[in-house]
Design a protein around this motif. Sequence first.
Motif, PDB file in Angstrom:
ATOM      1  N   UNK A 194      70.031  50.851  16.868  1.00 32.10           N
ATOM      2  CA  UNK A 194      71.088  49.850  16.881  1.00 32.10           C
ATOM      3  C   UNK A 194      71.119  49.113  15.549  1.00 32.10           C
ATOM      4  N   UNK A 195      69.974  48.570  15.151  1.00 33.90           N
ATOM      5  CA  UNK A 195      69.896  47.799  13.912  1.00 33.90           C
ATOM      6  C   UNK A 195      68.458  47.777  13.437  1.00 33.90           C
ATOM      7  N   UNK A 196      68.271  47.805  12.121  1.00 37.63           N
ATOM      8  CA  UNK A 196      66.932  47.729  11.558  1.00 37.63           C
ATOM      9  C   UNK A 196      66.907  46.757  10.385  1.00 37.63           C
ATOM     10  N   UNK A 197      65.705  46.291  10.103  1.00 39.43           N
ATOM     11  CA  UNK A 197      65.500  45.365   8.998  1.00 39.43           C
ATOM     12  C   UNK A 197      64.345  45.893   8.153  1.00 39.43           C
ATOM     13  N   UNK A 198      64.516  45.878   6.836  1.00 39.84           N
ATOM     14  CA  UNK A 198      63.486  46.390   5.945  1.00 39.84           C
ATOM     15  C   UNK A 198      62.246  45.491   5.968  1.00 39.84           C
ATOM     16  N   UNK A 199      61.165  46.012   5.424  1.00 36.84           N
ATOM     17  CA  UNK A 199      59.908  45.287   5.417  1.00 36.84           C
ATOM     18  C   UNK A 199      59.982  43.950   4.703  1.00 36.84           C
ATOM     19  N   UNK A 200      60.757  43.887   3.641  1.00 40.54           N
ATOM     20  CA  UNK A 200      60.887  42.627   2.909  1.00 40.54           C
ATOM     21  C   UNK A 200      61.936  41.700   3.518  1.00 40.54           C
ATOM     22  N   UNK A 227      55.412  42.375   6.129  1.00 41.63           N
ATOM     23  CA  UNK A 227      55.876  43.546   5.380  1.00 41.63           C
ATOM     24  C   UNK A 227      56.315  44.689   6.288  1.00 41.63           C
ATOM     25  N   UNK A 228      56.328  44.457   7.570  1.00 40.13           N
ATOM     26  CA  UNK A 228      56.680  45.488   8.535  1.00 40.13           C
ATOM     27  C   UNK A 228      58.200  45.609   8.662  1.00 40.13           C
ATOM     28  N   UNK A 229      58.675  46.830   8.773  1.00 41.48           N
ATOM     29  CA  UNK A 229      60.059  47.016   9.158  1.00 41.48           C
ATOM     30  C   UNK A 229      60.190  46.719  10.652  1.00 41.48           C
ATOM     31  N   UNK A 230      61.332  46.179  11.033  1.00 40.33           N
ATOM     32  CA  UNK A 230      61.584  45.795  12.417  1.00 40.33           C
ATOM     33  C   UNK A 230      62.955  46.328  12.821  1.00 40.33           C
ATOM     34  N   UNK A 237      58.688  48.087  15.668  1.00 42.43           N
ATOM     35  CA  UNK A 237      58.108  47.678  14.392  1.00 42.43           C
ATOM     36  C   UNK A 237      57.204  48.777  13.853  1.00 42.43           C
ATOM     37  N   UNK A 238      57.071  48.792  12.518  1.00 42.31           N
ATOM     38  CA  UNK A 238      56.192  49.777  11.881  1.00 42.31           C
ATOM     39  C   UNK A 238      55.872  49.299  10.472  1.00 42.31           C
ATOM     40  N   UNK A 239      54.670  49.597   9.987  1.00 44.75           N
ATOM     41  CA  UNK A 239      54.336  49.190   8.623  1.00 44.75           C
ATOM     42  C   UNK A 239      55.046  50.005   7.550  1.00 44.75           C
ATOM     43  N   UNK A 240      55.625  51.136   7.911  1.00 42.03           N
ATOM     44  CA  UNK A 240      56.315  51.977   6.946  1.00 42.03           C
ATOM     45  C   UNK A 240      57.751  51.477   6.746  1.00 42.03           C
ATOM     46  N   UNK A 241      58.444  52.011   5.739  1.00 43.96           N
ATOM     47  CA  UNK A 241      59.836  51.601   5.521  1.00 43.96           C
ATOM     48  C   UNK A 241      60.704  51.839   6.752  1.00 43.96           C
TER      49      UNK A 241
END
Length: 123
Positions: A47-53, A30-33, A98-102
């Motif tokens: 550069x680029x991010x991916x949501x937790x889901x 569920x972590x955002x990366x 990475x982070x557990x938040x959005x």
Amino acid sequence: VQLQASGGGLVQPGGCLRLSCAASGRNFSTYSMGWFRQAPGKEREPVATMSGNGLNTYYANSVKGRFTISTDNANKNTIYLQMNGLKPEDTAVYYCVSDPRPSSWLSYRYAYWGQGTQVTVSS
């Protein structure tokens, strides 16, 4: 928590590289990366991010259409950054985060950082 980035190197303009980031120590499902980069003398930038889901991805305008962020599975044990059509201005140290938040475009919103991998684009 450990994020281990790899895959950087020297590549000619127009070339490709794939960065990998091995994530361990938590359930990252569920972590955002994401990936940030920092060029010499410049501010660190997203550069680029991916949501937790894992369903939503976001790209900086400078890399849109050339870079792709992805993960190997729902647990996000490994994330990738496929970089095509590399330009000299892509030269930087690339960090996985990475982070557990959005997911966010703000670097301080990410609690966990990898050690960075150098990407150099030059002829």
